[in-house]
Write an enzyme that holds these catalytic residues in place. Structure first.
Site, PDB file in Angstrom:
ATOM      1  N   GLU A  26       0.799  -1.227   0.000  1.00  0.00           N
ATOM      2  CA  GLU A  26       0.000   0.000   0.000  1.00  0.00           C
ATOM      3  C   GLU A  26       0.834   1.281   0.000  1.00  0.00           C
ATOM      4  O   GLU A  26       0.637   2.171   0.829  1.00  0.00           O
ATOM      5  CB  GLU A  26      -0.967  -0.009   1.191  1.00  0.00           C
ATOM      6  CG  GLU A  26      -1.912  -1.198   1.174  1.00  0.00           C
ATOM      7  CD  GLU A  26      -2.799  -1.297   2.411  1.00  0.00           C
ATOM      8  OE1 GLU A  26      -2.676  -0.422   3.293  1.00  0.00           O
ATOM      9  OE2 GLU A  26      -3.593  -2.241   2.497  1.00  0.00           O
TER      10      GLU A  26
ATOM     11  N   GLU B   8      -6.612 -10.562  -0.898  1.00  0.00           N
ATOM     12  CA  GLU B   8      -7.339 -10.263   0.343  1.00  0.00           C
ATOM     13  C   GLU B   8      -8.837 -10.108   0.108  1.00  0.00           C
ATOM     14  O   GLU B   8      -9.493  -9.302   0.776  1.00  0.00           O
ATOM     15  CB  GLU B   8      -6.799  -8.966   0.974  1.00  0.00           C
ATOM     16  CG  GLU B   8      -5.319  -8.954   1.259  1.00  0.00           C
ATOM     17  CD  GLU B   8      -4.868  -7.690   1.983  1.00  0.00           C
ATOM     18  OE1 GLU B   8      -5.740  -6.979   2.546  1.00  0.00           O
ATOM     19  OE2 GLU B   8      -3.663  -7.415   1.986  1.00  0.00           O
TER      20      GLU B   8
END
Length: 375
Positions: free
Chosen positions: A142, A264
């Site tokens: 991220e 995810e």
């Protein structure tokens, strides 16, 4: 592969309805889940966990889980995840080495060269410990700002303490990882990058599929080692990609020689729960898996959390098992995709495997208060 939709309305399902498990249907395809050691003493949890053939630690292998105190490396929890995966005959995926979020204060407070050296030391120590054991790691997680590409800015890096203190921390992380373990698959992991819209509470579309691709290509163009990109795939019933959009994203990475993995996935249900909403959830899970299986460079599919009880999202019933670990419609939609795909791959027209009629989750709540996203 032709995918057949079998969504019908009926009563709540149980494990007994499935002639094979998800794991059996997946065969050699990496079909995984995020596990957590704080549930390993729960037999029902473990029964559900054993439906998968691939595990990632939800938190135990992050920097905060391994090096909470500077220079003190405690692999107890990460090792426990890894050893449980071995015990269950599962492969194990590493997540994640460097991230801006949920870090111990000592790490966040480091400056300049001290932070750079800490990044190198952490990656070196962790990858040395797991060398030859774990073959895939999310090296950086991220790193991009929540904006998509424009002509002026192909991608924008997140203005984190990492970037402020060590502007080339991403390059350093990937190059260090390659030096320590040349055989390791190095992944960059990101959210809002699987192709669809992502609207926040203010109506802003935070998608960044193009930005993530441009970022990955820039790394390759500059000689930074990278083997794949993780598509986190956190979606909701009011904002999601189409199958074609996901296929397009995956194809772009294939063109530049990168693997992708859905790392995810969860599908949050917004609003009043109805059987139709659970049907939509089942379809969205199935379309995501189908896109992965239909893409030559998609090598794994992982769900973030075993059940709705265990999910990091405290509302919206986002996983494929309910709070009591009973399989939901989404479980059976995934099972059907895996069975149909493997039957097609094996050209088994005389296979005994039959498609399962997906049963809608009819025990729905009257209403559910909306909460702000805890991301």
């Amino acid at each position: 592969m032709k995918f057949t939709s079998l969504l019908t309305l009926s009563a709540s399902a149980t494990f007994a309805l499935a002639d094979v498990t998800l794991r059996e249907a997946a065969k050699d395809f990496l079909f995984g889940v995020a596990g957590n050691t704080n549930r390993f003493n729960n037999d029902t949890y473990m029964e559900a966990l054993s439906q998968f053939n691939y595990m990632v630690a939800e938190n135990g292998c992050k920097l905060s889980g391994i090096q909470a105190e500077e220079g003190v490396f405690d692999f107890t929890d990460c090792d426990a995840h890894y050893e449980k995966a071995l015990e269950l005959g599962m492969k194990f995926r590493g997540h994640c080495l460097i991230w801006h979020n949920y870090q111990p204060e000592w790490f966040q407070n480091l400056k300049g060269e001290d932070l750079k050296n800490a990044i190198i030391n952490h990656i070196t120590t962790v990858l040395t410990h797991y060398k030859g054991k774990i073959d895939t790691w999310d090296i950086v997680n991220e790193a991009l700002a929540d904006v998509d590409a424009t002509e002026e800015n192909p991608f924008v890096l997140r203005d984190s303490f990492l970037l402020q203190e060590v502007p080339d921390y991403i390059d350093i992380a990937f190059k260090t990882a390659r030096e320590i373990d040349p055989n390791l698959k190095l992944f960059y992991n990101e959210y809002y990058n699987e192709g669809g819209p992502h609207y926040n509470w203010f109506g802003q579309n935070l998608k960044k599929s193009n930005a993530t691709f441009n970022f990955a290509k820039d790394l390759l163009d500059r000689g930074v080692p990278l083997d794949g990109v993780g598509l986190q795939y956190h979606i909701q019933s009011t904002s999601y990609p189409t199958y074609d959009q996901v296929m397009e994203v995956m194809a772009k990475y294939a063109e530049i020689g990168l693997e992708v993995q859905i790392t995810e996935i969860d599908v949050r249900l917004d609003g009043k729960l109805t059987p139709e909403l659970y049907e939509l959830q089942a379809r969205l899970y199935a379309e995501a898996l189908k896109a992965c299986l239909d893409s030559s460079n998609c090598t794994a599919f992982l769900i973030w959390g075993v059940s709705d009880f265990d999910s990091w999202i405290s509302y919206g019933h986002p996983t494929i098992f309910d709070e009591n670990y009973a399989p939901k419609s989404a479980y059976y939609s995934l099972l059907n995709v895996l069975k149909e795909y493997n039957n097609s791959e094996n050209d088994s027209n005389d296979s005994d495997d039959e498609m399962i009629e997906i049963e809608s989750d009819t025990a729905v709540e009257e209403n559910e208060d909306s909460e702000s996203d805890s991301n």
